[in-house]
Write a protein that holds these residues in place. Structure first.
Motif, PDB file in Angstrom:
ATOM      1  N   CYS A 127      43.491  42.593  41.983  1.00 44.91           N
ATOM      2  CA  CYS A 127      42.183  43.081  42.439  1.00 44.91           C
ATOM      3  C   CYS A 127      42.200  44.596  42.637  1.00 44.91           C
ATOM      4  CB  CYS A 127      41.789  42.378  43.735  1.00 44.91           C
ATOM      5  SG  CYS A 127      41.472  40.602  43.558  1.00 44.91           S
ATOM      6  N   LEU A 128      43.293  45.109  43.176  1.00 45.78           N
ATOM      7  CA  LEU A 128      43.438  46.554  43.362  1.00 45.78           C
ATOM      8  C   LEU A 128      43.383  47.279  42.025  1.00 45.78           C
ATOM      9  CD1 LEU A 128      44.262  49.035  45.185  1.00 45.78           C
ATOM     10  CD2 LEU A 128      46.633  48.411  44.688  1.00 45.78           C
ATOM     11  N   LEU A 129      44.117  46.772  41.039  1.00 48.05           N
ATOM     12  CA  LEU A 129      44.146  47.411  39.723  1.00 48.05           C
ATOM     13  C   LEU A 129      42.795  47.317  39.027  1.00 48.05           C
ATOM     14  CD1 LEU A 129      47.645  46.158  38.491  1.00 48.05           C
ATOM     15  CD2 LEU A 129      47.053  48.419  39.380  1.00 48.05           C
ATOM     16  N   SER A 130      42.130  46.176  39.149  1.00 53.11           N
ATOM     17  CA  SER A 130      40.808  46.015  38.542  1.00 53.11           C
ATOM     18  C   SER A 130      39.811  47.001  39.151  1.00 53.11           C
ATOM     19  CB  SER A 130      40.306  44.584  38.736  1.00 53.11           C
ATOM     20  OG  SER A 130      41.123  43.655  38.069  1.00 53.11           O
ATOM     21  N   ALA A 131      39.868  47.150  40.461  1.00 51.29           N
ATOM     22  CA  ALA A 131      38.956  48.073  41.137  1.00 51.29           C
ATOM     23  C   ALA A 131      39.215  49.510  40.716  1.00 51.29           C
ATOM     24  CB  ALA A 131      39.094  47.925  42.649  1.00 51.29           C
ATOM     25  N   ILE A 132      40.486  49.878  40.571  1.00 48.72           N
ATOM     26  CA  ILE A 132      40.816  51.236  40.113  1.00 48.72           C
ATOM     27  C   ILE A 132      40.234  51.484  38.727  1.00 48.72           C
ATOM     28  CG2 ILE A 132      42.710  52.741  39.395  1.00 48.72           C
ATOM     29  CD1 ILE A 132      44.384  51.554  41.643  1.00 48.72           C
ATOM     30  N   ALA A 133      40.393  50.503  37.824  1.00 49.96           N
ATOM     31  CA  ALA A 133      39.864  50.648  36.470  1.00 49.96           C
ATOM     32  C   ALA A 133      38.338  50.769  36.487  1.00 49.96           C
ATOM     33  CB  ALA A 133      40.302  49.462  35.611  1.00 49.96           C
ATOM     34  N   LEU A 134      37.669  49.895  37.227  1.00 53.14           N
ATOM     35  CA  LEU A 134      36.206  49.907  37.265  1.00 53.14           C
ATOM     36  C   LEU A 134      35.657  51.200  37.843  1.00 53.14           C
ATOM     37  CD1 LEU A 134      35.442  46.256  38.443  1.00 53.14           C
ATOM     38  CD2 LEU A 134      35.009  47.231  36.184  1.00 53.14           C
ATOM     39  N   THR A 135      36.278  51.684  38.912  1.00 50.72           N
ATOM     40  CA  THR A 135      35.736  52.864  39.596  1.00 50.72           C
ATOM     41  C   THR A 135      35.921  54.138  38.793  1.00 50.72           C
ATOM     42  OG1 THR A 135      35.475  53.699  41.854  1.00 50.72           O
ATOM     43  CG2 THR A 135      37.697  53.743  40.945  1.00 50.72           C
ATOM     44  N   ASN A 136      36.799  54.091  37.792  1.00 52.09           N
ATOM     45  CA  ASN A 136      37.001  55.259  36.937  1.00 52.09           C
ATOM     46  C   ASN A 136      36.322  55.134  35.577  1.00 52.09           C
ATOM     47  OD1 ASN A 136      39.097  57.272  38.228  1.00 52.09           O
ATOM     48  ND2 ASN A 136      39.784  55.212  38.770  1.00 52.09           N
ATOM     49  N   ILE A 137      35.694  53.988  35.322  1.00 55.11           N
ATOM     50  CA  ILE A 137      35.008  53.780  34.048  1.00 55.11           C
ATOM     51  C   ILE A 137      33.502  53.656  34.235  1.00 55.11           C
ATOM     52  CG2 ILE A 137      34.722  52.179  32.111  1.00 55.11           C
ATOM     53  CD1 ILE A 137      37.688  51.472  32.389  1.00 55.11           C
ATOM     54  N   VAL A 138      33.071  52.765  35.120  1.00 50.35           N
ATOM     55  CA  VAL A 138      31.647  52.460  35.261  1.00 50.35           C
ATOM     56  C   VAL A 138      30.814  53.683  35.650  1.00 50.35           C
ATOM     57  CG1 VAL A 138      29.960  51.063  36.503  1.00 50.35           C
ATOM     58  CG2 VAL A 138      32.108  50.027  35.745  1.00 50.35           C
ATOM     59  N   PRO A 139      31.204  54.482  36.661  1.00 47.10           N
ATOM     60  CA  PRO A 139      30.370  55.643  37.013  1.00 47.10           C
ATOM     61  C   PRO A 139      30.207  56.641  35.873  1.00 47.10           C
ATOM     62  CG  PRO A 139      31.905  55.138  38.786  1.00 47.10           C
ATOM     63  CD  PRO A 139      32.324  54.322  37.612  1.00 47.10           C
ATOM     64  N   ARG A 140      31.188  56.717  34.973  1.00 44.85           N
ATOM     65  CA  ARG A 140      31.067  57.620  33.826  1.00 44.85           C
ATOM     66  C   ARG A 140      30.074  57.090  32.804  1.00 44.85           C
ATOM     67  NH1 ARG A 140      35.123  61.497  33.637  1.00 44.85           N
ATOM     68  NH2 ARG A 140      36.793  61.216  35.175  1.00 44.85           N
TER      69      ARG A 140
END
Length: 401
Positions: free
Chosen positions: A254-267
């Motif tokens: 879950c930690l890794l998924s959140a890191i990936a999402l927070t650096n992709i989706v806002p862009r």
């Protein structure tokens, strides 16, 4: 001996009450707040003492159902991931590697202390790893996973009891020692965090009642929605990792998924209103951590520690003294002797003696009083919840074989 089963909803309700009791005690006993003892630790230990008295004088074993606690753990670590920008990770690259090396070094020291203690005290050989990194750095989860293997390999009939007892004592000590260590370092070296920067978890004590910016029902629901999506992605990632043969705690996925999402989706969707570094995410993370820790501590069955002998206490005292010395004379200087290093020093007690949530709770208590330290909240969970679990598995396997 009678057993009283506390349902999941009632357990969660009691945990909230326990947290408020701890918060009240911290508010009226300045020493607890000045020593950076988390509110959930104060209330949780008091509740654990109450269940001990019930067991001792009424002969009733109180058992809490903890499904809600495990869910809160996922929310907490997912919130940590949502705050993790790649720019912060890159900036924290060197400190991350330094902290990883320091933690690996202490893993070796901890197991050497266990080896020496077993030899000097004449304890069974198979108990070594249970007095070292399996129960202390590994915590309850690692202990429970390895105890049956140690029982089969060495014929230890009480492997589970010894391991759980060591992990429990370590958790209590880590909860009580981390804050005072950081407080000492902050005072001794006149350190202070950036007061204008938002906290990763919770709000500063003096601004607890300030709800003037983004904290409303829309932002809170949006944050919970994003957390849920990230957790669902974490479940998928966890299944994929299992298919490759890599077994890690679910909260790591879950930690890794959140890191990936927070650096992709806002862009990709800059107008979406992503919750990174918002008060709503800080509040949700703080709530999840506080209730998780309250449930973890109040559910400790302290009576299981009786009858395990003076040897266990002696070993834990030695391990604690070694951890404190290592933090003061190795970790703090190596991490830069600055404010971030002091915050990490508080968290390192959780790595070395307790558990990752305990480490984060200690760091949160420090930052609420002295200022933010976002780098610490990124690198420490990655070390303690990811890299060190892999290294610890190899270390335990070495002792078992």
């Amino acid at each position: 001996m009678n057993s009283f089963e506390v349902s999941g909803l009632l357990s969660l309700t009691i945990a909230i009450v326990v947290f408020f009791i701890g918060a009240g005690l911290n508010r009226h006993i300045p020493a607890l707040r000045n020593w950076n003892i988390p509110e959930a630790v104060t209330g949780g230990l008091l509740a654990a003492a109450a269940t001990l008295l019930i067991h001792r004088f009424l002969g009733i074993s109180v058992n809490f159902h903890l499904d809600a606690r495990d869910t809160l753990l996922l929310y907490f670590f997912t919130g940590i991931g949502l705050n993790a920008r790649f720019s912060d990770l890159i900036a924290g690259g060197r400190p991350l590697l330094t902290l990883l090396a320091l933690t690996l070094g202490f893993l070796v020291i901890q197991n050497l202390i266990a080896v020496a203690s077993v030899a000097v005290l004449g304890l069974p050989e198979g108990i070594t790893v249970l007095l070292g990194s399996a129960s202390l750095i590994g915590g309850h989860g690692t202990t429970i996973a390895w105890a049956p293997i140690l029982t089969e390999r060495f014929g230890l009939t009480n492997a589970m009891e010894v391991g759980v007892a060591a992990a429990t004592l370590g958790l209590v000590v880590a909860s009580l020692v981390g804050g005072p260590i950081a407080g000492f370092l902050v005072k001794r070296f006149h350190l202070q965090g950036p007061q204008a920067q938002a906290l990763s978890i919770g709000f500063p004590h003096e601004n607890e009642r300030d709800v003037s910016d983004d904290l409303d029902h829309f932002s809170l629901l949006r944050t919970i929605l994003v957390l849920n999506v990230a957790i669902l992605c974490g479940y998928v990632l966890d299944e994929l990792l299992l298919e490759t043969g890599l077994r890690l705690p679910l909260f790591v996925a879950c930690l890794l998924s959140a890191i990936a999402l927070t650096n992709i989706v806002p862009r990709l969707l800059p107008t979406l209103g992503w919750p990174t570094r918002t008060r709503s995410l800080a509040l949700t993370s703080d709530l999840s951590l506080s209730i998780f820790l309250a449930m973890s501590l109040m559910s400790m069955q302290l009576w299981t520690l009786s009858g395990l002998g003076l040897a266990l206490v002696i070993v834990l005292v030695i391990q604690t003294a070694a951890a404190v010395a290592y933090i003061l004379f190795v970790v703090f200087p190596a991490m830069g002797r600055n404010y971030d290093a002091a915050v990490i020093a508080a968290g390192f007690t959780g790595i070395s003696l307790g558990a990752t949530p305990t480490a984060i709770a200690n760091m949160t208590a420090v930052t609420k009083l002295h200022g933010a330290s976002p780098t610490s909240f990124i690198i420490l969970p990655l070390v303690s919840a990811f890299f060190i679990d892999i290294a610890n598995a190899f270390a335990i396997g070495f002792f078992v074989n």
